[in-house]
Design a protein around this motif. Structure first.
Motif, short mmCIF file in Angstrom:
data_model
loop_
_atom_site.label_atom_id
_atom_site.label_comp_id
_atom_site.label_asym_id
_atom_site.label_seq_id
_atom_site.Cartn_x
_atom_site.Cartn_y
_atom_site.Cartn_z
N SER A 13 -12.56 -25.35 -31.95
CA SER A 13 -12.11 -26.62 -32.50
C SER A 13 -12.21 -27.70 -31.42
O SER A 13 -12.17 -27.39 -30.22
CB SER A 13 -10.69 -26.50 -33.03
OG SER A 13 -9.81 -26.15 -31.99
N ALA A 14 -12.33 -28.93 -31.84
CA ALA A 14 -12.40 -30.04 -30.89
C ALA A 14 -11.11 -30.06 -30.06
O ALA A 14 -10.05 -29.65 -30.52
CB ALA A 14 -12.57 -31.35 -31.63
N GLN A 15 -11.22 -30.52 -28.84
CA GLN A 15 -10.08 -30.61 -27.93
C GLN A 15 -9.47 -29.25 -27.61
O GLN A 15 -8.25 -29.11 -27.51
CB GLN A 15 -9.01 -31.57 -28.48
CG GLN A 15 -9.47 -33.00 -28.59
CD GLN A 15 -9.77 -33.61 -27.24
OE1 GLN A 15 -8.98 -33.50 -26.32
NE2 GLN A 15 -10.92 -34.26 -27.11
N SER A 16 -10.31 -28.24 -27.44
CA SER A 16 -9.81 -26.91 -27.05
C SER A 16 -9.71 -26.83 -25.53
O SER A 16 -10.63 -27.21 -24.82
CB SER A 16 -10.75 -25.82 -27.55
OG SER A 16 -10.68 -25.71 -28.94
N SER A 17 -8.59 -26.31 -25.07
CA SER A 17 -8.40 -26.12 -23.63
C SER A 17 -8.83 -24.70 -23.26
O SER A 17 -9.01 -23.83 -24.11
CB SER A 17 -6.93 -26.33 -23.26
OG SER A 17 -6.14 -25.29 -23.78
N ILE A 18 -8.96 -24.48 -21.96
CA ILE A 18 -9.27 -23.13 -21.49
C ILE A 18 -8.14 -22.18 -21.88
O ILE A 18 -8.39 -21.03 -22.23
CB ILE A 18 -9.51 -23.11 -19.97
CG1 ILE A 18 -10.76 -23.90 -19.63
CG2 ILE A 18 -9.63 -21.69 -19.45
CD1 ILE A 18 -11.04 -24.00 -18.15
N GLN A 19 -6.90 -22.65 -21.84
CA GLN A 19 -5.76 -21.82 -22.23
C GLN A 19 -5.91 -21.38 -23.68
O GLN A 19 -5.70 -20.22 -24.01
CB GLN A 19 -4.45 -22.59 -22.04
CG GLN A 19 -3.22 -21.76 -22.36
CD GLN A 19 -3.03 -20.59 -21.41
OE1 GLN A 19 -3.21 -20.74 -20.20
NE2 GLN A 19 -2.68 -19.45 -21.95
N GLN A 20 -6.30 -22.29 -24.56
CA GLN A 20 -6.50 -21.95 -25.98
C GLN A 20 -7.63 -20.94 -26.14
O GLN A 20 -7.54 -20.01 -26.93
CB GLN A 20 -6.76 -23.20 -26.80
CG GLN A 20 -5.54 -24.09 -26.92
CD GLN A 20 -5.86 -25.47 -27.44
OE1 GLN A 20 -6.81 -26.11 -27.01
NE2 GLN A 20 -5.05 -25.92 -28.40
N LEU A 21 -8.71 -21.13 -25.38
CA LEU A 21 -9.83 -20.18 -25.41
C LEU A 21 -9.34 -18.80 -24.97
O LEU A 21 -9.65 -17.79 -25.60
CB LEU A 21 -10.96 -20.66 -24.50
CG LEU A 21 -12.12 -19.69 -24.32
CD1 LEU A 21 -12.86 -19.45 -25.63
CD2 LEU A 21 -13.08 -20.20 -23.25
N SER A 22 -8.57 -18.76 -23.90
CA SER A 22 -8.04 -17.50 -23.38
C SER A 22 -7.19 -16.79 -24.44
O SER A 22 -7.32 -15.58 -24.63
CB SER A 22 -7.20 -17.77 -22.13
OG SER A 22 -6.52 -16.63 -21.72
N GLU A 23 -6.35 -17.54 -25.13
CA GLU A 23 -5.50 -16.96 -26.16
C GLU A 23 -6.32 -16.50 -27.36
O GLU A 23 -6.07 -15.43 -27.91
CB GLU A 23 -4.44 -17.98 -26.59
CG GLU A 23 -3.41 -18.24 -25.51
CD GLU A 23 -2.53 -19.44 -25.78
OE1 GLU A 23 -2.66 -20.08 -26.85
OE2 GLU A 23 -1.72 -19.76 -24.89
N THR A 24 -7.32 -17.28 -27.75
CA THR A 24 -8.19 -16.91 -28.86
C THR A 24 -8.92 -15.61 -28.57
O THR A 24 -9.06 -14.75 -29.44
CB THR A 24 -9.22 -18.03 -29.13
OG1 THR A 24 -8.52 -19.21 -29.51
CG2 THR A 24 -10.19 -17.64 -30.24
N MET A 25 -9.35 -15.45 -27.32
CA MET A 25 -10.09 -14.25 -26.93
C MET A 25 -9.17 -13.11 -26.53
O MET A 25 -9.65 -12.04 -26.16
CB MET A 25 -11.06 -14.59 -25.80
CG MET A 25 -12.13 -15.59 -26.21
SD MET A 25 -13.33 -15.89 -24.91
CE MET A 25 -14.18 -14.32 -24.90
N GLU A 26 -7.87 -13.34 -26.58
CA GLU A 26 -6.87 -12.34 -26.22
C GLU A 26 -7.11 -11.76 -24.82
O GLU A 26 -7.07 -10.55 -24.60
CB GLU A 26 -6.80 -11.23 -27.26
CG GLU A 26 -6.40 -11.75 -28.63
CD GLU A 26 -6.35 -10.67 -29.70
OE1 GLU A 26 -6.75 -9.53 -29.44
OE2 GLU A 26 -5.90 -11.00 -30.81
N LEU A 27 -7.35 -12.66 -23.86
CA LEU A 27 -7.58 -12.24 -22.48
C LEU A 27 -6.26 -11.83 -21.85
O LEU A 27 -5.20 -12.38 -22.19
CB LEU A 27 -8.21 -13.39 -21.68
CG LEU A 27 -9.59 -13.84 -22.14
CD1 LEU A 27 -10.05 -15.03 -21.31
CD2 LEU A 27 -10.60 -12.71 -22.05
N PRO A 28 -6.29 -10.87 -20.92
CA PRO A 28 -5.05 -10.46 -20.24
C PRO A 28 -4.46 -11.60 -19.41
O PRO A 28 -5.18 -12.53 -19.02
CB PRO A 28 -5.50 -9.29 -19.36
CG PRO A 28 -6.97 -9.39 -19.27
CD PRO A 28 -7.46 -10.15 -20.45
#
Length: 66
Positions: A13-28
């Motif tokens: 989605s527009a205005q996605s942060s790296i934190q949001q990407l990390s959560e979306t990808m379920e990174l440790p």
């Protein structure tokens, strides 16, 4: 918006942060480093670093062993 994550196209989605990407990808929560356009982004800045169309993201996960 489209970005490349480890050489694979991903729709965010527009205005996605790296934190949001990390959560979306379920990174440790530990053992992960992220670079955007060949520049490392400190974890302390993930929530305020917003991705742009066509950014190149590299996610590196620490591995144990030898």
């Amino acid at each position: 918006m489209k970005v490349q994550v480890n050489n694979q196209e991903m729709e965010l989605s527009a205005q996605s942060s790296i934190q949001q990407l990390s959560e979306t990808m379920e990174l440790p929560q530990a053992g992960v480093a992220i670079a955007v356009n060949n520049k490392m982004v400190p974890r302390t800045q993930w929530h305020q670093f917003f991705l742009q169309e066509n950014d190149q993201v590299v996610i590196i996960k620490a591995a144990c062993g030898g």
